[in-house]
Design a protein around this motif. Structure first.
Motif, PDB file in Angstrom:
ATOM      1  N   ARG A  77       4.030  -2.263  -4.788  1.00 52.62           N
ATOM      2  CA  ARG A  77       5.328  -1.968  -4.184  1.00 52.62           C
ATOM      3  C   ARG A  77       5.390  -0.500  -3.756  1.00 52.62           C
ATOM      4  NH1 ARG A  77       7.330  -6.416  -2.483  1.00 52.62           N
ATOM      5  NH2 ARG A  77       9.045  -5.030  -1.891  1.00 52.62           N
ATOM      6  N   ASP A  78       6.427  -0.144  -3.025  1.00 55.49           N
ATOM      7  CA  ASP A  78       6.598   1.233  -2.584  1.00 55.49           C
ATOM      8  C   ASP A  78       6.585   2.183  -3.770  1.00 55.49           C
ATOM      9  OD1 ASP A  78       6.897   0.083  -0.132  1.00 55.49           O
ATOM     10  OD2 ASP A  78       8.845   0.978   0.311  1.00 55.49           O
ATOM     11  N   GLY A  79       5.828   3.272  -3.636  1.00 54.38           N
ATOM     12  CA  GLY A  79       5.672   4.236  -4.712  1.00 54.38           C
ATOM     13  C   GLY A  79       4.442   3.992  -5.562  1.00 54.38           C
ATOM     14  N   GLY A  80       3.760   2.869  -5.332  1.00 54.47           N
ATOM     15  CA  GLY A  80       2.564   2.564  -6.108  1.00 54.47           C
ATOM     16  C   GLY A  80       1.344   3.298  -5.588  1.00 54.47           C
ATOM     17  N   SER A  81       0.504   3.754  -6.495  1.00 57.13           N
ATOM     18  CA  SER A  81      -0.723   4.463  -6.127  1.00 57.13           C
ATOM     19  C   SER A  81      -1.866   3.476  -5.922  1.00 57.13           C
ATOM     20  CB  SER A  81      -1.104   5.469  -7.213  1.00 57.13           C
ATOM     21  OG  SER A  81      -0.099   6.442  -7.367  1.00 57.13           O
ATOM     22  N   VAL A  82      -2.734   3.783  -4.960  1.00 56.69           N
ATOM     23  CA  VAL A  82      -3.861   2.894  -4.660  1.00 56.69           C
ATOM     24  C   VAL A  82      -5.140   3.713  -4.502  1.00 56.69           C
ATOM     25  CG1 VAL A  82      -2.428   1.130  -3.553  1.00 56.69           C
ATOM     26  CG2 VAL A  82      -3.386   2.989  -2.173  1.00 56.69           C
ATOM     27  N   GLU A  83      -6.244   3.021  -4.678  1.00 55.05           N
ATOM     28  CA  GLU A  83      -7.573   3.568  -4.431  1.00 55.05           C
ATOM     29  C   GLU A  83      -8.194   2.795  -3.272  1.00 55.05           C
ATOM     30  OE1 GLU A  83      -8.905   6.120  -5.972  1.00 55.05           O
ATOM     31  OE2 GLU A  83      -7.315   6.394  -7.471  1.00 55.05           O
ATOM     32  N   PRO A  84      -9.281   3.283  -2.689  1.00 54.41           N
ATOM     33  CA  PRO A  84      -9.950   2.516  -1.644  1.00 54.41           C
ATOM     34  C   PRO A  84     -10.309   1.115  -2.140  1.00 54.41           C
ATOM     35  CG  PRO A  84     -10.811   4.743  -1.719  1.00 54.41           C
ATOM     36  CD  PRO A  84      -9.913   4.604  -2.909  1.00 54.41           C
ATOM     37  N   GLY A  85      -9.935   0.113  -1.368  1.00 56.22           N
ATOM     38  CA  GLY A  85     -10.218  -1.265  -1.733  1.00 56.22           C
ATOM     39  C   GLY A  85      -9.102  -1.972  -2.465  1.00 56.22           C
ATOM     40  N   THR A  86      -8.056  -1.260  -2.856  1.00 51.69           N
ATOM     41  CA  THR A  86      -6.930  -1.896  -3.540  1.00 51.69           C
ATOM     42  C   THR A  86      -6.225  -2.868  -2.604  1.00 51.69           C
ATOM     43  OG1 THR A  86      -6.544   0.056  -4.927  1.00 51.69           O
ATOM     44  CG2 THR A  86      -4.731  -1.515  -4.715  1.00 51.69           C
ATOM     45  N   VAL A  87      -5.995  -4.088  -3.074  1.00 52.86           N
ATOM     46  CA  VAL A  87      -5.236  -5.061  -2.294  1.00 52.86           C
ATOM     47  C   VAL A  87      -3.745  -4.739  -2.451  1.00 52.86           C
ATOM     48  CG1 VAL A  87      -4.582  -7.489  -2.065  1.00 52.86           C
ATOM     49  CG2 VAL A  87      -6.979  -6.856  -2.457  1.00 52.86           C
ATOM     50  N   VAL A  88      -3.089  -4.524  -1.328  1.00 50.66           N
ATOM     51  CA  VAL A  88      -1.669  -4.179  -1.329  1.00 50.66           C
ATOM     52  C   VAL A  88      -0.804  -5.422  -1.213  1.00 50.66           C
ATOM     53  CG1 VAL A  88       0.144  -2.866  -0.144  1.00 50.66           C
ATOM     54  CG2 VAL A  88      -2.182  -1.921  -0.343  1.00 50.66           C
ATOM     55  N   ALA A  89      -1.218  -6.364  -0.369  1.00 46.77           N
ATOM     56  CA  ALA A  89      -0.423  -7.579  -0.166  1.00 46.77           C
ATOM     57  C   ALA A  89      -1.322  -8.705   0.322  1.00 46.77           C
ATOM     58  CB  ALA A  89       0.695  -7.330   0.836  1.00 46.77           C
ATOM     59  N   ARG A  90      -0.850  -9.945   0.098  1.00 49.48           N
ATOM     60  CA  ARG A  90      -1.568 -11.141   0.520  1.00 49.48           C
ATOM     61  C   ARG A  90      -0.639 -11.962   1.408  1.00 49.48           C
ATOM     62  NH1 ARG A  90      -5.759 -11.334  -3.427  1.00 49.48           N
ATOM     63  NH2 ARG A  90      -5.273  -9.866  -5.116  1.00 49.48           N
ATOM     64  N   VAL A  91      -1.162 -12.366   2.561  1.00 52.82           N
ATOM     65  CA  VAL A  91      -0.363 -13.100   3.543  1.00 52.82           C
ATOM     66  C   VAL A  91      -1.083 -14.387   3.899  1.00 52.82           C
ATOM     67  CG1 VAL A  91       0.855 -12.951   5.748  1.00 52.82           C
ATOM     68  CG2 VAL A  91       0.345 -10.864   4.465  1.00 52.82           C
ATOM     69  N   SER A  92      -0.337 -15.480   3.924  1.00 53.41           N
ATOM     70  CA  SER A  92      -0.942 -16.759   4.294  1.00 53.41           C
ATOM     71  C   SER A  92       0.051 -17.578   5.096  1.00 53.41           C
ATOM     72  CB  SER A  92      -1.382 -17.537   3.044  1.00 53.41           C
ATOM     73  OG  SER A  92      -0.266 -17.797   2.201  1.00 53.41           O
ATOM     74  N   GLY A  93      -0.506 -18.481   5.907  1.00 60.71           N
ATOM     75  CA  GLY A  93       0.345 -19.317   6.756  1.00 60.71           C
ATOM     76  C   GLY A  93      -0.305 -19.561   8.098  1.00 60.71           C
ATOM     77  N   PRO A  94       0.477 -19.901   9.124  1.00 59.26           N
ATOM     78  CA  PRO A  94      -0.082 -20.154  10.451  1.00 59.26           C
ATOM     79  C   PRO A  94      -0.799 -18.918  10.994  1.00 59.26           C
ATOM     80  CG  PRO A  94       2.149 -21.005  10.294  1.00 59.26           C
ATOM     81  CD  PRO A  94       1.917 -20.182   9.064  1.00 59.26           C
TER      82      PRO A  94
END
Length: 284
Positions: A77-94
């Motif tokens: 979520r907003d404010g979260g720290s990430v490193e290279p390769g961190t998955v931020v979100a997953r999207v699926s559908g058409p």
């Protein structure tokens, strides 16, 4: 980290305008030509750099507006720290829907995450002091709400949002009004009791005039650390002190160590590099 919430109506309208700009009159002709209708797909939005995420809600709204049937799940979520390769979100559908929304989603999130990441670097440099990092009005037209939100995502604070929510008397106001005293007296007579008054000075002599008249905040502009330290001592806690003017990552710690309450940095919003966010798509 406090819960960071954007006005959903502001998000809706900004995303709608961005999608209309990108889709134009005929829509995504590349995707519609290459991908059969009904083809399912899944993607992950991942960071390619170290930083702080912001703009997740706008990315989610982009996919939602294109197709409510698209599923969006945020791992960060907003404010979260990430490193290279961190998955931020997953999207699926058409697949058509996902591909048509991806650029708007990444543009918002990349821009905002870049601001959040740069802000976090400034905040880290002054963590050993009392100073807070604040933004300015040097924002992209029509994107101010999101860029200031991104500053908060990175641990900074917001200065005034616009010309209507606080009085900030700058050098040109003083020159036209005739003096610091005249400008302050006029501002106090005009402003409501809920409106804060800040005034900019660039010499200690001007600061003496401000102390004689009184204000809520004094902006100490383009002062050296030595002058800032003297100014803070002169103020003696009678009003908040803000340092500004060409402050960068190499100088911000020395400025903070003078004892100022706030440090405003225009670069947070006008010079932050876009965070590198990529997406990988798997067609089902």
């Amino acid at each position: 980290m406090q819960d960071l919430v954007l006005n959903p109506l502001t998000v809706r309208d900004a995303v709608a305008a961005a999608l209309a700009e990108d889709l134009g009159r005929a829509g995504d002709i590349t995707t519609n030509a290459c991908i059969p209708a009904g083809t399912p797909a899944a993607l992950v939005i991942a960071s390619r750099a170290k930083g702080v995420i912001s703009g997740v809600d706008l990315a989610q709204e982009a996919f939602r507006q294109i197709d409510p049937g698209v599923t969006f799940a945020a791992d960060v979520r907003d404010g979260g720290s990430v490193e290279p390769g961190t998955v931020v979100a997953r999207v699926s559908g058409p697949a058509r829907s996902i591909l048509s929304a991806e650029r708007v989603a990444l543009n918002f999130m990349g821009r905002m995450s870049g601001i959040a990441s740069l802000t976090a670097r400034y905040v880290e440099r002054v963590a050993h002091t009392r100073a807070r990092i604040v933004d300015t009005r040097k924002t992209t037209p029509l994107l101010r709400a999101f860029e200031k939100h991104a500053v908060r995502s990175g641990g900074g604070m917001n200065h005034r949002f616009g010309l209507d929510d606080a009085v900030l008397i700058k050098d040109n106001h003083i020159a036209v009004a005739g003096s610091i005293a005249a400008a302050l007296r006029a501002a106090k007579a005009h402003a409501g009791h809920m409106v804060k008054i800040e005034i900019e000075v660039d010499t200690l002599a001007q600061l003496v005039e401000v102390l004689d008249e009184g204000a809520d905040v004094v902006l100490l502009d383009n002062m050296s650390p030595t002058l800032l330290r003297q100014a803070v001592e002169m103020v003696g806690g009678r009003m908040l002190t803000e340092a500004s003017g060409g402050i960068n990552l190499d100088t911000v710690a020395a400025v903070a160590e003078t004892g100022v309450d706030m440090i405003s940095v225009g670069a947070l919003t006008h010079s932050a590099p876009v965070m590198d966010l990529g997406l990988d798509v798997t067609v089902g």
